[in-house]
Write a protein that holds these residues in place. Structure first.
Motif, PDB file in Angstrom:
ATOM      1  N   THR A 136      -5.639  -4.128   9.468  1.00 12.93           N
ATOM      2  CA  THR A 136      -4.788  -5.316   9.506  1.00 12.93           C
ATOM      3  C   THR A 136      -3.774  -5.136  10.627  1.00 12.93           C
ATOM      4  OG1 THR A 136      -3.164  -4.409   7.961  1.00 12.93           O
ATOM      5  CG2 THR A 136      -5.009  -5.646   7.007  1.00 12.93           C
ATOM      6  N   ASP A 137      -2.948  -6.163  10.837  1.00 12.22           N
ATOM      7  CA  ASP A 137      -1.913  -6.061  11.867  1.00 12.22           C
ATOM      8  C   ASP A 137      -0.956  -4.908  11.587  1.00 12.22           C
ATOM      9  OD1 ASP A 137      -3.026  -8.268  13.035  1.00 12.22           O
ATOM     10  OD2 ASP A 137      -1.583  -9.688  12.207  1.00 12.22           O
ATOM     11  N   THR A 138      -0.688  -4.634  10.321  1.00 13.14           N
ATOM     12  CA  THR A 138       0.259  -3.575   9.963  1.00 13.14           C
ATOM     13  C   THR A 138      -0.409  -2.214   9.816  1.00 13.14           C
ATOM     14  OG1 THR A 138      -0.037  -3.911   7.576  1.00 13.14           O
ATOM     15  CG2 THR A 138       1.620  -5.269   8.694  1.00 13.14           C
ATOM     16  N   LEU A 184     -12.561   3.530   8.151  1.00 13.41           N
ATOM     17  CA  LEU A 184     -11.676   2.405   8.484  1.00 13.41           C
ATOM     18  C   LEU A 184     -12.497   1.257   9.047  1.00 13.41           C
ATOM     19  CD1 LEU A 184      -8.855   1.154   8.922  1.00 13.41           C
ATOM     20  CD2 LEU A 184      -8.750   2.399  11.094  1.00 13.41           C
ATOM     21  N   LEU A 185     -12.351   0.073   8.446  1.00 10.97           N
ATOM     22  CA  LEU A 185     -13.093  -1.108   8.900  1.00 10.97           C
ATOM     23  C   LEU A 185     -12.327  -1.756  10.041  1.00 10.97           C
ATOM     24  CD1 LEU A 185     -14.131  -2.516   5.412  1.00 10.97           C
ATOM     25  CD2 LEU A 185     -15.285  -0.815   6.846  1.00 10.97           C
ATOM     26  N   GLY A 186     -12.402  -1.106  11.208  1.00 15.92           N
ATOM     27  CA  GLY A 186     -11.684  -1.555  12.390  1.00 15.92           C
ATOM     28  C   GLY A 186     -11.123  -0.358  13.135  1.00 15.92           C
ATOM     29  N   SER A 187     -10.032  -0.583  13.866  1.00 13.46           N
ATOM     30  CA  SER A 187      -9.424   0.478  14.665  1.00 13.46           C
ATOM     31  C   SER A 187      -8.098   0.912  14.046  1.00 13.46           C
ATOM     32  CB  SER A 187      -9.186  -0.015  16.102  1.00 13.46           C
ATOM     33  OG  SER A 187     -10.406  -0.410  16.698  1.00 13.46           O
ATOM     34  N   PRO A 188      -7.695   2.176  14.252  1.00 12.79           N
ATOM     35  CA  PRO A 188      -6.450   2.666  13.653  1.00 12.79           C
ATOM     36  C   PRO A 188      -5.227   2.094  14.362  1.00 12.79           C
ATOM     37  CG  PRO A 188      -7.392   4.340  15.073  1.00 12.79           C
ATOM     38  CD  PRO A 188      -8.398   3.227  15.010  1.00 12.79           C
ATOM     39  N   PRO A 189      -4.062   2.081  13.698  1.00 12.17           N
ATOM     40  CA  PRO A 189      -2.824   1.649  14.356  1.00 12.17           C
ATOM     41  C   PRO A 189      -2.558   2.496  15.592  1.00 12.17           C
ATOM     42  CG  PRO A 189      -2.497   1.855  11.980  1.00 12.17           C
ATOM     43  CD  PRO A 189      -3.845   2.447  12.287  1.00 12.17           C
ATOM     44  N   SER A 190      -1.916   1.898  16.592  1.00 13.88           N
ATOM     45  CA  SER A 190      -1.723   2.587  17.873  1.00 13.88           C
ATOM     46  C   SER A 190      -0.911   3.861  17.738  1.00 13.88           C
ATOM     47  CB  SER A 190      -1.035   1.637  18.860  1.00 13.88           C
ATOM     48  OG  SER A 190       0.219   1.212  18.351  1.00 13.88           O
ATOM     49  N   PRO A 207       0.810  -1.225   0.000  1.00 13.67           N
ATOM     50  CA  PRO A 207       0.000   0.000   0.000  1.00 13.67           C
ATOM     51  C   PRO A 207       0.838   1.268   0.000  1.00 13.67           C
ATOM     52  CG  PRO A 207      -0.879  -1.590   1.561  1.00 13.67           C
ATOM     53  CD  PRO A 207       0.438  -2.134   1.106  1.00 13.67           C
ATOM     54  N   GLY A 208       1.951   1.269   0.718  1.00 11.35           N
ATOM     55  CA  GLY A 208       2.776   2.467   0.796  1.00 11.35           C
ATOM     56  C   GLY A 208       3.317   2.903  -0.547  1.00 11.35           C
ATOM     57  N   ARG A 209       3.544   1.972  -1.459  1.00 13.54           N
ATOM     58  CA  ARG A 209       4.068   2.297  -2.781  1.00 13.54           C
ATOM     59  C   ARG A 209       2.955   2.492  -3.819  1.00 13.54           C
ATOM     60  NH1 ARG A 209       9.476   1.283  -3.880  1.00 13.54           N
ATOM     61  NH2 ARG A 209      10.683   0.395  -2.155  1.00 13.54           N
TER      62      ARG A 209
END
Length: 369
Positions: A278-280, A306-312, A253-255
């Motif tokens: 996702t985990d990342t 976002l389908l879930g929670s954001p990264p910490s 995704p970053g690229r």
């Protein structure tokens, strides 16, 4: 988990007639009878006969017919081992290191697991995929260690199907935290990502968005496919364009989610973007970065969900629209199911609902430019 009744057992040759020398297993009885292995264990156990159970007479007879057809007899050694419980439940993580950071996405699962296990009088044994190192982390030697416990709970997006299949066939109590329907006989507890993802799309449609794109990582983990299914169902229910044009799968995704790609979508009429958790957190990070580098603002120029929670490490950003995964409840539900399997009882847990989160990253589509 008791399965829905299917057709009765097919009549076949006995093990002696086929020249078979190995002992038939409960997993084979379950397949022939069209029920779960937990149901077979419950029907054939002396405890069930003495106390009665919720299993119907029809299902019970189907299991008994299948056992008789296969020539199944209980393994005395296995019965002795089953009776000699340690009151220990295993927890196995397939991540590189066992998560201890309270902001890690697995931490709330583990809190629910610990509380429910303590309430039921079980201690926990923690296993990690990193203790064997490298490619051997999910091999037979590593996974066999979990047999020190009475049963084991597994966590991870990607799991070694062959090894887990062998454990299920052996009758070892196993529960996966997260949907794993591709492995027959494996018990699992999961979140209802389909309904939650569809609700996020309905929210965006109600705000007036008519072109929405899902950005997701390029893998087939059940959590990802469930989110995509719910996203597409939400588009269909709202009468919005779906199909392959509405989903962008990316290996990196970053690229691949660049400011140029973002501006191209906007020029095509896309006004809202949805990312999977996702985990990342790769998809969400990439979208946020692309928005900033393109000189756009959210939700003025476009909406993000976002389908879930954001990264910490992004917790300081505006709270994204989306849903919260009930991780404490899922951990507790998984322990309840595992404890039932260890006790030889039928176990069933429904999908756990996710709570919608309004957030601050969505608004109506921008006016004509």
């Amino acid at each position: 988990m008791v399965e829905q009744p299917r057709k009765g057992p097919r009549r076949g040759r006995t093990p002696a007639a086929t020249g078979r020398t190995s002992r038939p297993r409960q997993a084979e009885v379950a397949r022939l009878a069209g029920v779960s292995q937990a149901t077979v264990s419950l029907v054939l156990s002396a405890k069930a006969k003495a106390q009665g159970s919720a299993i119907s007479d029809e299902t019970r007879q189907r299991v008994l017919d299948a056992a008789r057809s296969l020539g199944y007899v209980p393994d005395p050694a296995a019965q002795r081992l089953a009776a000699a419980r340690n009151n220990l439940l295993g927890v196995y993580s397939f991540t590189a290191t066992f998560p201890t950071d309270v902001e890690h996405s697995y931490y709330p699962f583990l809190v629910g697991v610990e509380r429910e296990a303590a309430a039921r009088g079980y201690d926990l044994v923690l296993f990690t995929g990193s203790s064997s190192g490298g490619a051997k982390a999910a091999g037979p030697e590593a996974l066999n260690r979990v047999r020190l416990a009475d049963g084991c709970l597994f966590l991870g997006r990607h799991v070694p199907i062959a090894e887990l299949k062998r454990m299920v066939a052996d009758g070892f109590p196993v529960v996966h935290l997260g949907r794993r329907e591709e492995l027959e006989g494996l018990s699992w507890v999961g979140a209802d990502y389909v309904s939650a993802s569809s609700e996020v799309v309905r929210h965006l449609a109600a705000l007036g968005h008519r072109r929405i794109v899902l950005v997701r990582e390029d893998d087939d983990a059940p959590a990802s496919t469930d989110r995509q299914q719910g996203f597409l169902e939400g588009l269909e229910a709202a009468g919005l364009p779906g199909g392959s044009e509405a989903v962008f799968r990316c290996a990196d995704p970053g690229r691949e989610v660049t400011p140029e790609r973002l501006r191209s979508w906007i020029a095509e009429g896309v006004t809202a973007f949805v990312a999977e958790e996702t985990d990342t957190g790769g998809a969400w990070r990439a979208l946020r970065t692309a928005v900033d580098e393109a000189g756009l603002s959210c939700p003025d120029d476009l909406s993000l969900a976002l389908l879930g929670s954001p990264p910490s490490d992004l917790a300081g950003d505006p709270q994204p629209t989306g849903f919260d995964v009930p991780r404490h409840q899922l951990g507790a539900a998984a322990v309840r199911m595992l404890a039932a399997l260890v006790a030889g009882e039928a176990a069933e847990e429904p999908l756990v609902a996710c709570a919608f989160r309004a957030g601050a990253t969505t608004g109506g589509p921008p006016g004509p430019r």
